[in-house]
Design a protein around this motif. Structure first.
Motif, PDB file in Angstrom:
ATOM      1  N   GLY A 150      30.712   4.441  27.466  1.00  0.00           N
ATOM      2  CA  GLY A 150      29.473   3.705  27.212  1.00  0.00           C
ATOM      3  C   GLY A 150      29.695   2.208  27.196  1.00  0.00           C
ATOM      4  O   GLY A 150      28.760   1.441  26.958  1.00  0.00           O
ATOM      5  N   THR A 151      30.930   1.781  27.435  1.00  0.00           N
ATOM      6  CA  THR A 151      31.234   0.346  27.399  1.00  0.00           C
ATOM      7  C   THR A 151      30.426  -0.390  28.467  1.00  0.00           C
ATOM      8  O   THR A 151      30.350   0.061  29.608  1.00  0.00           O
ATOM      9  CB  THR A 151      32.750   0.134  27.610  1.00  0.00           C
ATOM     10  N   PHE A 191      22.682   7.009  20.265  1.00  0.00           N
ATOM     11  CA  PHE A 191      23.620   6.876  21.386  1.00  0.00           C
ATOM     12  C   PHE A 191      24.831   7.791  21.178  1.00  0.00           C
ATOM     13  O   PHE A 191      25.362   8.359  22.136  1.00  0.00           O
ATOM     14  CB  PHE A 191      24.096   5.430  21.521  1.00  0.00           C
ATOM     15  N   GLY A 249      39.465  -3.067  26.395  1.00  0.00           N
ATOM     16  CA  GLY A 249      40.020  -1.823  25.875  1.00  0.00           C
ATOM     17  C   GLY A 249      39.971  -0.719  26.916  1.00  0.00           C
ATOM     18  O   GLY A 249      40.950   0.003  27.138  1.00  0.00           O
ATOM     19  N   ARG A 256      21.641   3.623  15.874  1.00  0.00           N
ATOM     20  CA  ARG A 256      22.749   3.715  16.823  1.00  0.00           C
ATOM     21  C   ARG A 256      23.224   5.153  16.996  1.00  0.00           C
ATOM     22  O   ARG A 256      23.810   5.508  18.019  1.00  0.00           O
ATOM     23  CB  ARG A 256      23.927   2.842  16.342  1.00  0.00           C
ATOM     24  N   ALA A 302      25.144   3.136  30.605  1.00  0.00           N
ATOM     25  CA  ALA A 302      24.866   1.931  29.831  1.00  0.00           C
ATOM     26  C   ALA A 302      24.066   2.293  28.590  1.00  0.00           C
ATOM     27  O   ALA A 302      23.988   1.502  27.646  1.00  0.00           O
ATOM     28  CB  ALA A 302      24.094   0.930  30.680  1.00  0.00           C
ATOM     29  N   ASN A 303      23.474   3.500  28.601  1.00  0.00           N
ATOM     30  CA  ASN A 303      22.649   3.921  27.475  1.00  0.00           C
ATOM     31  C   ASN A 303      22.611   5.445  27.466  1.00  0.00           C
ATOM     32  O   ASN A 303      22.268   6.048  28.471  1.00  0.00           O
ATOM     33  CB  ASN A 303      21.233   3.349  27.629  1.00  0.00           C
ATOM     34  N   PHE A 304      22.982   6.033  26.318  1.00  0.00           N
ATOM     35  CA  PHE A 304      23.077   7.487  26.244  1.00  0.00           C
ATOM     36  C   PHE A 304      21.804   8.141  25.717  1.00  0.00           C
ATOM     37  O   PHE A 304      21.801   9.348  25.502  1.00  0.00           O
ATOM     38  CB  PHE A 304      24.257   7.895  25.353  1.00  0.00           C
ATOM     39  N   VAL A 334      42.472   3.246  18.208  1.00  0.00           N
ATOM     40  CA  VAL A 334      42.075   1.869  17.888  1.00  0.00           C
ATOM     41  C   VAL A 334      43.065   0.911  18.543  1.00  0.00           C
ATOM     42  O   VAL A 334      44.036   1.333  19.180  1.00  0.00           O
ATOM     43  CB  VAL A 334      42.023   1.665  16.354  1.00  0.00           C
ATOM     44  N   ARG A 335      42.853  -0.385  18.361  1.00  0.00           N
ATOM     45  CA  ARG A 335      43.811  -1.357  18.893  1.00  0.00           C
ATOM     46  C   ARG A 335      45.177  -1.110  18.265  1.00  0.00           C
ATOM     47  O   ARG A 335      45.257  -0.825  17.058  1.00  0.00           O
ATOM     48  CB  ARG A 335      43.388  -2.778  18.511  1.00  0.00           C
ATOM     49  N   SER A 379      34.864   1.274  23.487  1.00  0.00           N
ATOM     50  CA  SER A 379      35.660   0.087  23.191  1.00  0.00           C
ATOM     51  C   SER A 379      35.040  -1.067  23.991  1.00  0.00           C
ATOM     52  O   SER A 379      33.985  -0.914  24.579  1.00  0.00           O
ATOM     53  CB  SER A 379      37.118   0.308  23.582  1.00  0.00           C
ATOM     54  N   ARG A 409      28.044  -8.835  22.762  1.00  0.00           N
ATOM     55  CA  ARG A 409      28.844  -9.818  23.509  1.00  0.00           C
ATOM     56  C   ARG A 409      28.355 -10.054  24.928  1.00  0.00           C
ATOM     57  O   ARG A 409      28.609 -11.110  25.490  1.00  0.00           O
ATOM     58  CB  ARG A 409      30.303  -9.354  23.573  1.00  0.00           C
ATOM     59  N   ASP A 410      27.737  -9.049  25.564  1.00  0.00           N
ATOM     60  CA  ASP A 410      27.337  -9.209  26.965  1.00  0.00           C
ATOM     61  C   ASP A 410      25.823  -9.397  27.077  1.00  0.00           C
ATOM     62  O   ASP A 410      25.043  -8.867  26.288  1.00  0.00           O
ATOM     63  CB  ASP A 410      27.804  -8.018  27.814  1.00  0.00           C
ATOM     64  N   ALA A 434      31.587  -0.196  15.814  1.00  0.00           N
ATOM     65  CA  ALA A 434      30.300   0.276  15.296  1.00  0.00           C
ATOM     66  C   ALA A 434      29.905   1.598  15.956  1.00  0.00           C
ATOM     67  O   ALA A 434      29.537   2.564  15.275  1.00  0.00           O
ATOM     68  CB  ALA A 434      29.224  -0.786  15.539  1.00  0.00           C
TER      69      ALA A 434
END
Ligand code: NAD
Length: 256
Positions: free
Chosen positions: A89-90, A226, A73, A223, A114-116, A33-34, A69, A150-151, A13
Motif C-alpha cells: 500500500g506504500t 485500509f 523501506g 485507518r 494506493a487505497n485498499f 521494522v527498521r 512502509s 509525506r507525498d 500508523a
C-alpha cells in the motif's frame, strides 16, 4: 485456512492498524521494522512474535507480506521478497523502485493499491463512467490528508486521475495552480492537495459543466478500513499465480 502474514513497516500508523486487525485466519508471522528501531526484540502485543529488523531471511515462512512502509523501506525489502506474495500500500514510490517491483511480480503474485477501501475501488469505476457521460465537464480532483503525509498528491488522487484519463485520453494532469495561469484549458485534470489535522483521507472528483456540477466523494473515517482491505487482499493473493493484481481483481470487478 490460516495464512502466515509478514508486516513490513509494522511500527508505522498503518502497520499498527494491520497488527490490530489480523484475526485467527491470518496469523502474524513476522513484524518487520527498521533495523535501528527501538522496537527490535520487543514482543508485539496480542501476538506470539517479537519485532524484527529488516534483514535477509526475515520473511522466511510467510505466506504473504503486507507492506505499509515508506518508499525507501519497500525499495530495500524487495530483494528479500522474491517468491513471496506481496500486498503493498506504500505510495509515492520512486521510479527507481519500479524495476524491482516488476522483477518481484515475475517471482510471485503482487498486488499494489494506493487505497485498499472498497469504496475507493468503486469510486475509480464511477468517475470514469461520469467523465465519459459528461464529455464537456471540466475535471478537478481534490484530496485532503493529515499533516504527517509525506507525498502529494496522494496515490489515490493519482489513481483517480488515471481513471478519469481512461475516459479522456487527451486530458493532462495539472498539479495545483499558482500565479497568472490564464483561463483553464479544456484538456486539464486539476489535482489539488490539502494537508492538516488528523484527516484519514478524503477524495472528491468534481465534474464542472456550465450551469451545473457534480461531485463524487469518498471519505475514509478510520485507518482501520485500509487495514481490513489489505488483509482481505492478502488472503486473496496468497493463493494466486505469479503476476500483478489490483483491488479490482480482489473485489471481482475484472474479467481474468
Ligand atoms: P508511517 O510513517 O506511520 O509508517 C511507515 C513505517 O515504515 C515507519 O514505522 C517506518 O519506520 C517504516 N519503515 C521505513 N523504512 C523501513 C525499512 N527499511 N524497514 C522497515 N520499516 C521501514 O506511515 P503510514 O501512515 O503508516 O503510511 C505508510 C505508507 O502507506 C505511506 O506510503 C502511505 O501513503 C501509505 N498508505 C496507503 C494506504 C492504502 O490504502 N494503500 C492507506 C494509508 C497509507
Amino acid at each position: 485456512m490460516t495464512i502466515a502474514v509478514g508486516v513490513l513497516g509494522a511500527a508505522g500508523a498503518m502497520g499498527q492498524e494491520v497488527l490490530e486487525a489480523l484475526g485467527s485466519d491470518a496469523r502474524l508471522h513476522a513484524a518487520v521494522v527498521r533495523p535501528a528501531s527501538a522496537k527490535v526484540g520487543m514482543s508485539v502485543p496480542g501476538h506470539d512474535v517479537a519485532y524484527r529488523g529488516l534483514e535477509p531471511g526475515v520473511f522466511d515462512g510467510c505466506d504473504v507480506v503486507i507492506d505499509f512502509s515508506l518508499p525507501a523501506g519497500l525499495h530495500d525489502a524487495l530483494p528479500m521478497l522474491d517468491g513471496i506474495p506481496l500486498v503493498t500500500g506504500t505510495t509515492g514510490i520512486d521510479p527507481a523502485t519500479e524495476p524491482r517491483l516488476a522483477h518481484h511480480a515475475t517471482t510471485a503474485p503482487q498486488l499494489r493499491a494506493a487505497n485498499f477501501s472498497a469504496g475507493v475501488t468503486l469510486l475509480l469505476d464511477l468517475v470514469a463512467r461520469a467523465a465519459a457521460a459528461l464529455p464537456d465537464a471540466d475535471l478537478e480532483v481534490i484530496e485532503v490528508h493529515h499533516k504527517r503525509k509525506r507525498d502529494a498528491p496522494s496515490g489515490t488522487a493519482l489513481a483517480l486521475v488515471d481513471a478519469l484519463g481512461s475516459a479522456r485520453p487527451e486530458a493532462r494532469p495539472v498539479r495545483g495552480r499558482d500565479g497568472a495561469v490564464g483561463p483553464r484549458a479544456r484538456d486539464e485534470i486539476g489535482v489539488h492537495a490539502v494537508r492538516g489535522g488528523d484527516v484519514v483521507g478524503d477524495h472528491t472528483v468534481w465534474l464542472l459543466a456550465d450551469g451545473e456540477r457534480v461531485a463524487l466523494q469518498h471519505i475514509a473515517s478510520r485507518r482501520g478500513t485500509f487495514a481490513v482491505g489489505a488483509i482481505r487482499a492478502a488472503r486473496w493473493i496468497a493463493v494466486q499465480s505469479t503476476g500483478s493484481y489490483t483491488m479490482r481483481d480482489v473485489l471481482g470487478l475484472t474479467d481474468r
